[in-house]
Design a protein around this motif. Structure first.
Motif, mmCIF file in Angstrom:
data_model
loop_
_atom_site.group_PDB
_atom_site.id
_atom_site.type_symbol
_atom_site.label_atom_id
_atom_site.label_comp_id
_atom_site.label_asym_id
_atom_site.label_seq_id
_atom_site.Cartn_x
_atom_site.Cartn_y
_atom_site.Cartn_z
ATOM 1 N N LEU A 189 -25.689 60.585 -64.169
ATOM 2 C CA LEU A 189 -26.908 61.335 -63.873
ATOM 3 C C LEU A 189 -26.659 62.414 -62.825
ATOM 4 C CD1 LEU A 189 -29.185 58.209 -63.675
ATOM 5 C CD2 LEU A 189 -29.147 59.856 -65.552
ATOM 6 N N ALA A 190 -25.861 62.086 -61.848
ATOM 7 C CA ALA A 190 -25.471 63.020 -60.783
ATOM 8 C C ALA A 190 -24.297 62.369 -60.067
ATOM 9 C CB ALA A 190 -26.618 63.285 -59.817
ATOM 10 N N GLU A 191 -23.267 63.129 -59.781
ATOM 11 C CA GLU A 191 -22.060 62.533 -59.194
ATOM 12 C C GLU A 191 -22.343 61.903 -57.835
ATOM 13 O OE1 GLU A 191 -17.337 63.627 -58.548
ATOM 14 O OE2 GLU A 191 -18.800 65.212 -58.886
ATOM 15 N N ASP A 192 -23.311 62.453 -57.090
ATOM 16 C CA ASP A 192 -23.619 61.934 -55.764
ATOM 17 C C ASP A 192 -24.889 61.082 -55.741
ATOM 18 O OD1 ASP A 192 -25.408 63.974 -56.264
ATOM 19 O OD2 ASP A 192 -25.280 64.851 -54.257
ATOM 20 N N ALA A 193 -25.183 60.421 -56.858
ATOM 21 C CA ALA A 193 -26.446 59.679 -56.956
ATOM 22 C C ALA A 193 -26.521 58.501 -55.998
ATOM 23 C CB ALA A 193 -26.667 59.198 -58.389
ATOM 24 N N TYR A 194 -25.399 57.943 -55.597
ATOM 25 C CA TYR A 194 -25.475 56.821 -54.655
ATOM 26 C C TYR A 194 -25.985 57.293 -53.295
ATOM 27 C CZ TYR A 194 -24.442 52.751 -51.860
ATOM 28 O OH TYR A 194 -24.582 51.672 -51.016
ATOM 29 N N LEU A 195 -25.526 58.456 -52.865
ATOM 30 C CA LEU A 195 -25.953 58.983 -51.565
ATOM 31 C C LEU A 195 -27.295 59.693 -51.653
ATOM 32 C CD1 LEU A 195 -22.504 60.359 -50.368
ATOM 33 C CD2 LEU A 195 -23.592 58.195 -49.745
ATOM 34 N N TRP A 247 -38.022 50.445 -56.972
ATOM 35 C CA TRP A 247 -37.728 51.469 -55.974
ATOM 36 C C TRP A 247 -37.980 52.885 -56.487
ATOM 37 C CZ3 TRP A 247 -32.354 49.471 -53.854
ATOM 38 C CH2 TRP A 247 -32.583 48.358 -53.040
ATOM 39 N N ALA A 248 -38.233 53.010 -57.793
ATOM 40 C CA ALA A 248 -38.436 54.327 -58.403
ATOM 41 C C ALA A 248 -37.228 55.227 -58.175
ATOM 42 C CB ALA A 248 -39.701 54.990 -57.876
ATOM 43 N N ALA A 249 -36.022 54.622 -58.260
ATOM 44 C CA ALA A 249 -34.807 55.376 -57.977
ATOM 45 C C ALA A 249 -33.629 54.760 -58.714
ATOM 46 C CB ALA A 249 -34.524 55.381 -56.478
ATOM 47 N N ALA A 250 -32.637 55.590 -59.019
ATOM 48 C CA ALA A 250 -31.374 55.140 -59.610
ATOM 49 C C ALA A 250 -30.232 55.740 -58.815
ATOM 50 C CB ALA A 250 -31.281 55.549 -61.072
ATOM 51 N N GLU A 251 -29.206 54.941 -58.542
ATOM 52 C CA GLU A 251 -28.094 55.406 -57.725
ATOM 53 C C GLU A 251 -26.739 55.202 -58.398
ATOM 54 O OE1 GLU A 251 -28.930 53.132 -54.239
ATOM 55 O OE2 GLU A 251 -27.910 51.328 -54.975
ATOM 56 N N THR A 252 -26.725 54.749 -59.650
ATOM 57 C CA THR A 252 -25.465 54.586 -60.383
ATOM 58 C C THR A 252 -25.580 55.284 -61.731
ATOM 59 O OG1 THR A 252 -25.967 52.598 -61.715
ATOM 60 C CG2 THR A 252 -25.338 52.257 -59.392
ATOM 61 N N PRO A 253 -24.444 55.505 -62.384
ATOM 62 C CA PRO A 253 -24.524 55.917 -63.788
ATOM 63 C C PRO A 253 -25.201 54.828 -64.619
ATOM 64 C CG PRO A 253 -22.306 56.240 -62.913
ATOM 65 C CD PRO A 253 -23.062 55.421 -61.899
ATOM 66 N N VAL A 254 -25.548 55.176 -65.848
ATOM 67 C CA VAL A 254 -26.076 54.202 -66.796
ATOM 68 C C VAL A 254 -24.977 53.895 -67.808
ATOM 69 C CG1 VAL A 254 -27.851 53.682 -68.497
ATOM 70 C CG2 VAL A 254 -28.399 55.130 -66.532
ATOM 71 N N TYR A 255 -24.676 52.606 -67.974
ATOM 72 C CA TYR A 255 -23.654 52.175 -68.913
ATOM 73 C C TYR A 255 -24.323 51.482 -70.100
ATOM 74 C CZ TYR A 255 -20.492 52.905 -64.947
ATOM 75 O OH TYR A 255 -19.804 53.455 -63.896
ATOM 76 N N LEU A 256 -23.795 51.714 -71.286
ATOM 77 C CA LEU A 256 -24.298 51.087 -72.507
ATOM 78 C C LEU A 256 -23.160 50.345 -73.189
ATOM 79 C CD1 LEU A 256 -26.336 54.119 -73.925
ATOM 80 C CD2 LEU A 256 -27.205 52.232 -72.522
#
Length: 350
Positions: A52-58, A83-92
């Motif tokens: 989603l974004a490379e810096d999504a954790y931060l 939390w209405a937030a995502a901080e990792t990629p999504v894996y399928l």
């Protein structure tokens, strides 16, 4: 294999993005690792990764979820909606590989962010059941496969061509509406310049309910040579937009994926898990989930809703048309939707 628009099948009225895929949202990437072998065991499976974004954790992205039918699993779903937030990629991946992919996703996050050791991370991993074609009693997906898909997703960002679809990555062993299913994606642009893109892992429905651009193709076709004994189960649906939306609005966008699936023929059977997540990259959050701007809400979302529905319907078709006929476990077969019979019916119906 051709996509829907390559065959003259146009869904809806909104224009597509340049690649008509999730890659049309800036910073988003999609990668796959495909596991397809016959010896010593039949494997038709894999893993796909949506960055989603490379810096999504931060700097987490707003997120929200919706469930049409809950016979499935998606780790991180509760946290993302709470939390209405995502901080990792999504894996399928496939159902019984979810644990392995989750472990590898944690390792990837730990490698990238040493601070995870004190703050914890909960990766988002969704699954569908590929046991019609895949020997699911064996653990085929490895940590290397997950890392490969993640690296490919990072490398794909900003790409000028659509990503792999159909029988690739997590879609390798999936079946949909009596045909071969898998990975499908599409995008739309709104009049106010926002991009909305949908990514699906399709594994749902029965042949007689297949509808293509309003044409009831499934009822016009002869019975399939062989179909799963029960309706194929589940669809993980992801929508991502560059519009400045918050978590509540992401959930509303995610819910509209179900309308697109319904247009293609889904009725959400008892054993099917239609689980949807929405993400926005137009706003970003700090570690305390505070937004860096003002979200688009209320009637301001109206232009985004038809974009989700159109992209979801087209993504279903792309997942099927781009997938070749696949023979798997015990000789079970899922045939490609791209066939002379189907194309003839489409031309006659339109």
């Amino acid at each position: 294999m051709p996509r829907a628009r390559d065959l003259g099948i146009e869904i809806g009225a909104l224009p597509t993005g340049p690649t008509n895929s999730v890659l049309d949202v800036a910073g988003v990437g999609l990668g796959h690792a495909t596991v397809h072998r016959d010896d010593p065991l039949v494997a038709r499976t894999g893993v796909s990764c949506l960055v989603l974004a490379e810096d999504a954790y931060l700097r987490p992205v707003p997120a929200g979820g919706a469930v049409l039918n809950g016979a499935g699993e998606c780790t991180g779903f509760l946290t993302a909606t709470e939390w209405a937030a995502a901080e990792t990629p999504v894996y399928l991946t496939s159902t019984l590989q979810l644990g392995r992919v989750y472990d590898a996703a944690c390792e990837i996050a730990l490698d990238a962010h040493p601070e995870v050791a004190t703050e914890v991370v909960i990766p988002v991993v969704g699954e569908c059941d590929d046991s019609w074609l895949n020997d699911c009693r064996r653990m085929h997906v490895t940590t290397l496969d997950v890392r490969t898909a993640h690296a490919a997703a990072l490398a794909s960002r900003g790409g000028a061509t659509p990503p792999g679809e159909g029988a690739v990555g997590a879609g390798t062993g999936m079946s949909c509406l009596g045909f071969k299913g898998g990975i499908g994606t599409a995008s739309r642009t709104t009049d106010d310049g926002h991009t909305v893109a949908v990514l699906l892992l399709t594994n749902f429905g029965v042949r007689e309910q297949l509808t293509v651009a309003g044409v009831p193709i499934g009822r016009m076709l002869p019975p399939a040579p062989a179909e799963p004994p029960t309706p194929a189960g589940s669809c993980i649906g992801l929508v991502v937009t560059d519009a400045p939306v918050d978590g509540a609005s992401c959930a509303r966008l995610a819910r509209r994926i179900g309308l697109g699936l319904g247009r293609a023929g889904s009725v959400a059977h008892h054993g099917s898990g239609e689980i949807f997540l929405g993400f926005g990259t137009g706003l970003r959050l700090d570690r305390d989930q505070r937004p860096d701007g003002v979200p688009l809400t209320g009637r301001g979302l109206d232009p985004l809703f038809p974009a989700v529905v159109e992209a979801a319907e087209e993504a279903v078709l792309n997942s099927m048309l781009t997938a070749a006929t696949t023979v798997g476990r015990d000789g079970n077969m899922s045939e490609s939707l791209h066939s002379p019979e189907v194309l003839a019916l489409l031309r006659a119906g339109r």
